[in-house]
Scaffold this active site. Structure first.
Site, short mmCIF file in Angstrom:
data_model
loop_
_atom_site.label_atom_id
_atom_site.label_comp_id
_atom_site.label_asym_id
_atom_site.label_seq_id
_atom_site.Cartn_x
_atom_site.Cartn_y
_atom_site.Cartn_z
N SER A 26 1.53 -0.83 -0.20
CA SER A 26 0.21 -0.35 -0.16
C SER A 26 0.80 1.06 -0.15
O SER A 26 0.79 2.11 -0.43
CB SER A 26 -0.81 0.13 1.01
OG SER A 26 -0.16 -0.23 2.15
N TYR A 85 -11.93 -7.78 4.74
CA TYR A 85 -10.43 -7.73 4.78
C TYR A 85 -9.53 -8.36 5.06
O TYR A 85 -8.88 -7.98 5.98
CB TYR A 85 -9.98 -5.64 4.79
CG TYR A 85 -9.35 -5.53 4.13
CD1 TYR A 85 -8.97 -4.72 2.62
CD2 TYR A 85 -7.42 -5.86 4.70
CE1 TYR A 85 -7.78 -4.58 2.24
CE2 TYR A 85 -6.51 -5.63 4.16
CZ TYR A 85 -6.68 -4.35 2.88
OH TYR A 85 -5.24 -4.10 2.72
N ASP A 102 5.28 -2.02 4.02
CA ASP A 102 6.42 -3.05 3.32
C ASP A 102 7.48 -3.11 2.50
O ASP A 102 7.41 -2.03 1.82
CB ASP A 102 5.21 -4.36 3.01
CG ASP A 102 4.17 -5.00 2.80
OD1 ASP A 102 3.64 -5.76 4.27
OD2 ASP A 102 3.12 -4.44 2.62
N ASP A 141 1.10 -0.81 7.70
CA ASP A 141 1.95 -0.71 8.11
C ASP A 141 3.05 -0.31 6.78
O ASP A 141 2.25 -0.81 5.33
CB ASP A 141 2.35 -2.54 8.01
CG ASP A 141 1.59 -3.35 7.26
OD1 ASP A 141 1.36 -3.16 6.20
OD2 ASP A 141 1.83 -4.51 7.73
#
Length: 460
Positions: free
Chosen positions: A120, A256, A133, A131
């Site tokens: 994201s 989700y 990644d 978060d």
């Protein structure tokens, strides 16, 4: 001609020279737009003034519900990325020295390592509670085992690090940590090279042919899938707004969570990108309506693909890796990733979770239709799910441990087994619908006031 041109809108994510997060993907990534050869647009319609006004109202509502990150949070996130990159770089340089290998001079065509955000944050749709990644691409002197084992104590000792948990046996081995309040998932891919070439175009599959560890290919697929999603949409800004909306809607409605059988971030992004391919000139408000219209009628056993499988072949000489194919066992939902090795991003889905997703999509379509008619507002999309008022009966799955540190791996394992419990309830006990709750509850103090703790998962 179909694949010519760059996507509209900037594409954030990669670490620029000097260690700062760039507003545009750098480092040689080819972001030229690529059309889906298997899809022809269903409409070439463009937005009217009324559509543009609705999109403004949609964006305003997304800001109101927290789908955008504040400027100070964004600066904190960027600083965290820079600081972690510096710490990992220092450690990799120490491995070079131990291996008695010359350290490449920064600024040339060879690097000690590269840090590549994905997910994201790279897509440009992160919110304050997202978060990051991030993948460390390292040379052959560094092993994944050393990366996980040696970086853990270094990170634990850093004053910016809160909690930290290493998950070496997961599908993507990862170090999960909180840095100045920012959740980070840090993984590692090792290239069989003396140093990392710069620029490195991760969208080019040819460099995969020299990799022999499937985990390296799997780890690299994180940024590769992210970049490919962005390359497959023409209007990146419209796509981002749509995806922000879908992610917030899916979270609020409790659908989700890849691990318990619902679509996760990658799957929702692919689904949004596919709609953008079908309606390439529409704006966000139009695309949201088309999203819910399309998928309320979709048979999810039919795959959703934003790239032709022919374009996702293994490079010649690459080690064999199992991947999804049209002849694979059909899962309840099939959202297919757009790079080699192609995979079903919703492999964990089951009949119950797909039924819940379809129900929520149908409700959302009714809301967007009423928004177009002036009878409702976008805020109705983000009404929290009434999970504990929806059903007559519930099952609570509880795990307990001596202390909170011991609870974490227990909880992580149990969470991964919830989808299997749902499938057994469906297949062996004739349960027509088992709806897993995407939230867990706990940790809480054990009864009697001891040092232990527990947590619960629920499903009706």
């Amino acid at each position: 001609a179909r694949s010519a041109g760059r996507p509209k809108g900037k594409v954030p994510g990669a670490m620029a020279e000097g260690g700062h997060v760039s507003g545009v993907i750098s480092g040689g990534i080819d972001m030229t737009h690529k059309a889906n050869k298997d899809v022809e647009p269903l409409s070439e319609a463009s937005p009217t003034a009324a559509d543009a006004a609705r999109t403004k109202r949609l964006v305003a509502e997304l800001r109101a519900v927290g789908a955008f990150e504040g400027e100070e949070q964004d600066r904190t996130r960027a600083r965290a990325m820079v600081d972690i990159e510096g710490l990992v770089r220092e450690w990799v340089e120490s491995v070079y020295r131990r291996s008695e290998v010359p350290i490449p001079q920064e600024g040339g065509e060879r690097r000690v390592m590269l840090m590549v955000p994905f997910g994201s944050y790279c897509l440009g749709v992160h919110s304050g509670d997202s978060d990051i990644d991030v993948l460390a691409i390292v040379p052959k002197h560094v092993t994944r085992q050393a990366f996980l084992a040696e970086l853990e104590p270094i990170l634990r000792q850093h004053p910016s690090v809160g909690t930290l948990h290493v998950v070496p046996e997961s599908f993507v081995p990862v170090i999960k940590l909180v840095w100045d309040g920012v959740d980070i998932d840090l993984s590692c891919a090792c290239l069989p090279l003396e140093a990392i070439p710069y620029p490195l175009d991760l969208t080019d599959s040819d460099f995969l042919k020299d990799l022999r560890d499937p985990k390296d290919v799997t780890c690299l697929n994180g940024p590769r899938v992210t970049y490919e999603i962005l390359r497959r949409v023409r209007d990146v800004e419209a796509f981002r707004t749509v995806l922000r909306c879908i992610k917030m809607w899916a979270r609020r409605r409790g659908i989700y969570s890849n691990i318990v059988g619902f679509p996760g971030g990658v799957a929702w992004a692919i689904m949004a990108a596919y709609v953008c391919q079908l309606y390439p000139h529409m704006d966000a408000s139009m695309l949201i309506d088309k999203f819910f219209f399309l998928y309320k009628n979709w048979n999810f056993e039919s795959p959703v693909k934003i790239a032709s499988i022919d374009e996702c072949r293994a490079p010649q000489g690459a080690a064999y890796m199992a991947q999804w194919s049209q002849n694979a066992i059909v899962r309840a939902m099939q959202i297919i990733t757009p790079t080699y090795p192609v995979a079903n991003a919703t492999f964990n889905s089951c009949r119950s979770t797909v039924a819940v997703v379809k129900l929520e999509i149908e409700k959302a379509y009714g809301i967007t239709q009423n928004v177009f008619l002036g009878k409702d507002h976008y805020s109705s999309l983000f009404t929290p799910v009434d999970f504990f008022q929806r059903y007559a009966n519930y099952v609570a799955v509880e795990c307990s441990a001596e202390d909170e540190a011991s609870l974490k791996p227990c909880y992580a394992y149990l969470e991964s087994q919830i989808r299997k419990l749902v499938e057994r309830l469906e297949s062996e006990y004739g349960v027509s619908l088992a709806h897993p709750c995407t939230e867990h509850f706990g940790p809480r103090r054990a009864e009697g006031g001891g040092g232990g703790g527990g947590g619960c998962f629920f499903l009706p």
